[in-house]
Scaffold this motif. Sequence first.
Motif, PDB file in Angstrom:
ATOM      1  N   ASN A  43      -6.743   7.699  -4.666  1.00 41.56           N
ATOM      2  CA  ASN A  43      -6.923   8.989  -3.995  1.00 41.56           C
ATOM      3  C   ASN A  43      -6.733   8.879  -2.487  1.00 41.56           C
ATOM      4  O   ASN A  43      -6.174   9.784  -1.853  1.00 41.56           O
ATOM      5  CB  ASN A  43      -8.311   9.553  -4.305  1.00 41.56           C
ATOM      6  CG  ASN A  43      -8.437  10.037  -5.737  1.00 41.56           C
ATOM      7  OD1 ASN A  43      -7.443  10.407  -6.365  1.00 41.56           O
ATOM      8  ND2 ASN A  43      -9.650  10.032  -6.261  1.00 41.56           N
ATOM      9  N   ALA A  44      -7.194   7.769  -1.904  1.00 41.15           N
ATOM     10  CA  ALA A  44      -7.070   7.611  -0.450  1.00 41.15           C
ATOM     11  C   ALA A  44      -5.608   7.554  -0.028  1.00 41.15           C
ATOM     12  O   ALA A  44      -5.219   8.133   0.998  1.00 41.15           O
ATOM     13  CB  ALA A  44      -7.794   6.345   0.000  1.00 41.15           C
ATOM     14  N   VAL A  45      -4.781   6.868  -0.819  1.00 41.94           N
ATOM     15  CA  VAL A  45      -3.355   6.772  -0.495  1.00 41.94           C
ATOM     16  C   VAL A  45      -2.682   8.122  -0.703  1.00 41.94           C
ATOM     17  O   VAL A  45      -1.859   8.554   0.112  1.00 41.94           O
ATOM     18  CB  VAL A  45      -2.680   5.686  -1.350  1.00 41.94           C
ATOM     19  CG1 VAL A  45      -1.174   5.651  -1.088  1.00 41.94           C
ATOM     20  CG2 VAL A  45      -3.294   4.320  -1.058  1.00 41.94           C
ATOM     21  N   ARG A  46      -3.031   8.799  -1.786  1.00 47.18           N
ATOM     22  CA  ARG A  46      -2.450  10.123  -2.033  1.00 47.18           C
ATOM     23  C   ARG A  46      -2.773  11.073  -0.876  1.00 47.18           C
ATOM     24  O   ARG A  46      -1.916  11.825  -0.413  1.00 47.18           O
ATOM     25  CB  ARG A  46      -2.966  10.701  -3.350  1.00 47.18           C
ATOM     26  CG  ARG A  46      -2.276  12.008  -3.751  1.00 47.18           C
ATOM     27  CD  ARG A  46      -2.922  12.615  -4.987  1.00 47.18           C
ATOM     28  NE  ARG A  46      -2.819  11.738  -6.140  1.00 47.18           N
ATOM     29  CZ  ARG A  46      -1.746  11.676  -6.920  1.00 47.18           C
ATOM     30  NH1 ARG A  46      -0.688  12.420  -6.653  1.00 47.18           N
ATOM     31  NH2 ARG A  46      -1.734  10.869  -7.965  1.00 47.18           N
ATOM     32  N   THR A  47      -4.008  11.017  -0.401  1.00 49.65           N
ATOM     33  CA  THR A  47      -4.410  11.878   0.713  1.00 49.65           C
ATOM     34  C   THR A  47      -3.584  11.577   1.959  1.00 49.65           C
ATOM     35  O   THR A  47      -3.145  12.488   2.671  1.00 49.65           O
ATOM     36  CB  THR A  47      -5.907  11.687   1.018  1.00 49.65           C
ATOM     37  OG1 THR A  47      -6.671  12.084  -0.122  1.00 49.65           O
ATOM     38  CG2 THR A  47      -6.327  12.519   2.216  1.00 49.65           C
ATOM     39  N   THR A  48      -3.351  10.295   2.233  1.00 48.52           N
ATOM     40  CA  THR A  48      -2.539   9.914   3.391  1.00 48.52           C
ATOM     41  C   THR A  48      -1.119  10.438   3.260  1.00 48.52           C
ATOM     42  O   THR A  48      -0.561  11.015   4.202  1.00 48.52           O
ATOM     43  CB  THR A  48      -2.517   8.382   3.549  1.00 48.52           C
ATOM     44  OG1 THR A  48      -3.850   7.909   3.766  1.00 48.52           O
ATOM     45  CG2 THR A  48      -1.638   7.970   4.723  1.00 48.52           C
ATOM     46  N   LEU A  49      -0.514  10.257   2.103  1.00 47.88           N
ATOM     47  CA  LEU A  49       0.860  10.707   1.903  1.00 47.88           C
ATOM     48  C   LEU A  49       0.957  12.228   1.998  1.00 47.88           C
ATOM     49  O   LEU A  49       1.917  12.768   2.563  1.00 47.88           O
ATOM     50  CB  LEU A  49       1.378  10.225   0.547  1.00 47.88           C
ATOM     51  CG  LEU A  49       1.467   8.704   0.359  1.00 47.88           C
ATOM     52  CD1 LEU A  49       1.954   8.373  -1.049  1.00 47.88           C
ATOM     53  CD2 LEU A  49       2.388   8.074   1.394  1.00 47.88           C
ATOM     54  N   GLU A  50      -0.031  12.921   1.445  1.00 48.23           N
ATOM     55  CA  GLU A  50       0.003  14.383   1.472  1.00 48.23           C
ATOM     56  C   GLU A  50      -0.217  14.928   2.878  1.00 48.23           C
ATOM     57  O   GLU A  50       0.332  15.965   3.243  1.00 48.23           O
ATOM     58  CB  GLU A  50      -1.049  14.945   0.516  1.00 48.23           C
ATOM     59  CG  GLU A  50      -0.686  14.761  -0.955  1.00 48.23           C
ATOM     60  CD  GLU A  50      -1.739  15.322  -1.892  1.00 48.23           C
ATOM     61  OE1 GLU A  50      -2.873  15.569  -1.420  1.00 48.23           O
ATOM     62  OE2 GLU A  50      -1.436  15.511  -3.082  1.00 48.23           O
ATOM     63  N   ILE A 135      -3.501   2.139   6.338  1.00 48.87           N
ATOM     64  CA  ILE A 135      -2.487   1.116   6.059  1.00 48.87           C
ATOM     65  C   ILE A 135      -3.053   0.059   5.121  1.00 48.87           C
ATOM     66  O   ILE A 135      -2.368  -0.408   4.196  1.00 48.87           O
ATOM     67  CB  ILE A 135      -1.991   0.483   7.371  1.00 48.87           C
ATOM     68  CG1 ILE A 135      -1.213   1.518   8.194  1.00 48.87           C
ATOM     69  CG2 ILE A 135      -1.108  -0.732   7.088  1.00 48.87           C
ATOM     70  CD1 ILE A 135      -0.877   1.060   9.596  1.00 48.87           C
ATOM     71  N   ASP A 136      -4.300  -0.324   5.333  1.00 45.39           N
ATOM     72  CA  ASP A 136      -4.934  -1.303   4.446  1.00 45.39           C
ATOM     73  C   ASP A 136      -5.009  -0.777   3.016  1.00 45.39           C
ATOM     74  O   ASP A 136      -4.802  -1.531   2.048  1.00 45.39           O
ATOM     75  CB  ASP A 136      -6.338  -1.638   4.952  1.00 45.39           C
ATOM     76  CG  ASP A 136      -6.320  -2.442   6.245  1.00 45.39           C
ATOM     77  OD1 ASP A 136      -5.261  -3.017   6.568  1.00 45.39           O
ATOM     78  OD2 ASP A 136      -7.365  -2.487   6.932  1.00 45.39           O
ATOM     79  N   ALA A 137      -5.293   0.517   2.865  1.00 44.65           N
ATOM     80  CA  ALA A 137      -5.344   1.115   1.526  1.00 44.65           C
ATOM     81  C   ALA A 137      -3.960   1.109   0.881  1.00 44.65           C
ATOM     82  O   ALA A 137      -3.820   0.841  -0.321  1.00 44.65           O
ATOM     83  CB  ALA A 137      -5.889   2.540   1.610  1.00 44.65           C
ATOM     84  N   ILE A 138      -2.926   1.390   1.673  1.00 46.90           N
ATOM     85  CA  ILE A 138      -1.553   1.340   1.154  1.00 46.90           C
ATOM     86  C   ILE A 138      -1.202  -0.080   0.735  1.00 46.90           C
ATOM     87  O   ILE A 138      -0.574  -0.304  -0.312  1.00 46.90           O
ATOM     88  CB  ILE A 138      -0.561   1.864   2.212  1.00 46.90           C
ATOM     89  CG1 ILE A 138      -0.779   3.365   2.450  1.00 46.90           C
ATOM     90  CG2 ILE A 138       0.879   1.609   1.780  1.00 46.90           C
ATOM     91  CD1 ILE A 138       0.001   3.926   3.629  1.00 46.90           C
ATOM     92  N   ALA A 139      -1.608  -1.067   1.537  1.00 45.89           N
ATOM     93  CA  ALA A 139      -1.324  -2.470   1.211  1.00 45.89           C
ATOM     94  C   ALA A 139      -1.985  -2.866  -0.106  1.00 45.89           C
ATOM     95  O   ALA A 139      -1.375  -3.567  -0.935  1.00 45.89           O
ATOM     96  CB  ALA A 139      -1.802  -3.376   2.342  1.00 45.89           C
ATOM     97  N   ARG A 140      -3.213  -2.426  -0.332  1.00 40.72           N
ATOM     98  CA  ARG A 140      -3.886  -2.733  -1.603  1.00 40.72           C
ATOM     99  C   ARG A 140      -3.168  -2.063  -2.764  1.00 40.72           C
ATOM    100  O   ARG A 140      -3.041  -2.644  -3.855  1.00 40.72           O
ATOM    101  CB  ARG A 140      -5.352  -2.282  -1.541  1.00 40.72           C
ATOM    102  CG  ARG A 140      -6.217  -3.139  -0.621  1.00 40.72           C
ATOM    103  CD  ARG A 140      -7.697  -2.829  -0.813  1.00 40.72           C
ATOM    104  NE  ARG A 140      -8.033  -1.462  -0.422  1.00 40.72           N
ATOM    105  CZ  ARG A 140      -8.381  -1.106   0.810  1.00 40.72           C
ATOM    106  NH1 ARG A 140      -8.422  -2.005   1.783  1.00 40.72           N
ATOM    107  NH2 ARG A 140      -8.691   0.154   1.075  1.00 40.72           N
TER     108      ARG A 140
END
Length: 258
Positions: A43-50, A135-140
Amino acid sequence: MIGSIVALASSLLLARAHPFGDARLDETPQQLQPIMQHASIPNAVRTTLESKCIDCHSIQPRLPFYARLAPISWLVERDIVEGRKAMNLSQWNSYSTDEQDAFREKILLETRSHKMPLPQYRLIHRGSIVTTPEIDAIARWVDDSSTPDPGTLNQEVSIAADAARGKDVFQHRCTGCHSLDQNREGPHLRGVYGREAGSVTGFDYSTALKQSHIHWDEHSLERWLTDPDAFVAGNNMDFHVVKPQERADVIAFLKTMP
């Protein structure tokens, strides 16, 4: 007053021209779907992309009023056309598994290097820069998505390495950041076999790689493609090739590109 009205009308009329490509901004779907709707994504990555990527990388950009006024509209539309061509998150499910893997790696690379979002976008949209925790969330997400089945970790190469298959792997997995003849996010790879690491003129390598004194051969390329960070700590490459057969094939291909 009349002059302002004429200028506004002229700007709106000129916005109907598309000198840098037509993003069809007036054809936004009536029923918008969440981006990457059926993808396995935190969800954290989706939120960043959105919040920070969909304006240029989807079919549902959020346009401020000035994006309808020429000549600003032309520049906005140019960025959207180029962004969708590079990666369209609204079409994520239509990409192959290899393409999705490559896009994940590129998202990480370009957000980590702050190449994306574009500088002009960050200038206008406060808070659009991707933060370190994001960025750390995307890396994971990238690491979790590329983790192989435990049963394949020690799997041997089942058949002889093949340059033709390696070319296909290269085109699907590597060309997001590399080309054979031009430096891009990564250095050009023609002639990489037998070359010293960090030696391509004009490319900004990490200090770690420049000081590694590695010469690229089958052994070093195998270790590099398996886990770049374990091989050279502090390098800038986030991508790795999970499957042993694909590593063998792409190395065979690179050997044919002197």
